[in-house]
Design a protein around this motif. Structure first.
Motif, PDB file in Angstrom:
ATOM      1  N   ARG A   1       0.865  -1.178   0.000  1.00 54.60           N
ATOM      2  CA  ARG A   1       0.000   0.000   0.000  1.00 54.60           C
ATOM      3  C   ARG A   1       0.905   1.232   0.000  1.00 54.60           C
ATOM      4  N   PRO A   2       0.332   2.401  -0.217  1.00 51.23           N
ATOM      5  CA  PRO A   2       1.149   3.625  -0.118  1.00 51.23           C
ATOM      6  C   PRO A   2       1.827   3.705   1.258  1.00 51.23           C
ATOM      7  N   TRP A   3       2.994   4.328   1.283  1.00 49.14           N
ATOM      8  CA  TRP A   3       3.793   4.426   2.508  1.00 49.14           C
ATOM      9  C   TRP A   3       2.987   5.039   3.640  1.00 49.14           C
ATOM     10  N   SER A   4       3.111   4.427   4.833  1.00 51.17           N
ATOM     11  CA  SER A   4       2.552   4.982   6.067  1.00 51.17           C
ATOM     12  C   SER A   4       3.365   4.398   7.215  1.00 51.17           C
ATOM     13  N   ALA A   5       3.056   4.810   8.411  1.00 51.14           N
ATOM     14  CA  ALA A   5       3.755   4.245   9.572  1.00 51.14           C
ATOM     15  C   ALA A   5       3.539   2.735   9.652  1.00 51.14           C
ATOM     16  N   TRP A   6       2.405   2.259   9.146  1.00 54.48           N
ATOM     17  CA  TRP A   6       2.119   0.813   9.162  1.00 54.48           C
ATOM     18  C   TRP A   6       3.112   0.034   8.301  1.00 54.48           C
TER      19      TRP A   6
END
Length: 155
Positions: free
Chosen positions: A65-70
């Motif tokens: 998925r698009p970059w995130s803290a996850w």
């Protein structure tokens, strides 16, 4: 809870898990005996294997998925799977003794069981799929438990 759909990331993780184990069949440690394994732990392991395999494949939430803290959870899971592959490389280059098979790797005890279980747990966190988390706990109780039992017998 999870979105149904194929997970190519789950497939990659399962291939990283399965391929070395298939090679291992021809390179089992000297003196390996699975007959003495605790039957309850064995049930947990088998049920966990089926559940983890199914859940890793049928939820698209594990895909990129698009970059995130996850994304850090996925990165950590990938690092653990790469460490697992490193543990296998070390095992296949070793004398293939029981001590080699139940060894630690980078400070992780019984790494052949612990690293993939934790990696799949982190994958479940990344995907926010409670079904994988439950499946991994069931697998971990059996798989890590059996490895600890064997390790205790040889040390």
């Amino acid at each position: 809870m999870g979105h149904l759909g194929f997970s190519y990331v789950g497939l990659i993780f399962l291939l990283m898990l399965t391929i070395p184990n298939l090679i291992w069949i021809r390179h089992q440690p000297k003196g390996y005996d699975s007959q003495s394994e605790n039957k309850i732990l064995l049930i947990f392991e088998r049920v966990g294997q089926v559940l983890v395999t199914c859940t890793a494949l049928i939820f698209s939430d594990f895909n990129l998925r698009p970059w995130s803290a996850w994304t850090l959870w996925l990165i950590a899971a990938v690092i653990l799977m790469l460490m697992y592959e490193g543990w296998w490389v070390r095992y296949f280059r070793s004398q293939k003794t029981l001590r080699d098979f139940y060894s630690s790797f980078c400070g992780v005890p019984v790494a052949g069981a612990t690293l993939p279980v934790i990696a799949f747990l982190l994958l479940g966190i990344y995907g926010k799929v409670v079904w994988l988390l439950i499946s991994v706990v069931i697998l971990g109780i059996g798989h890590i438990g059996i490895h600890l039992q064997h390790r205790k017998e040889i040390y």
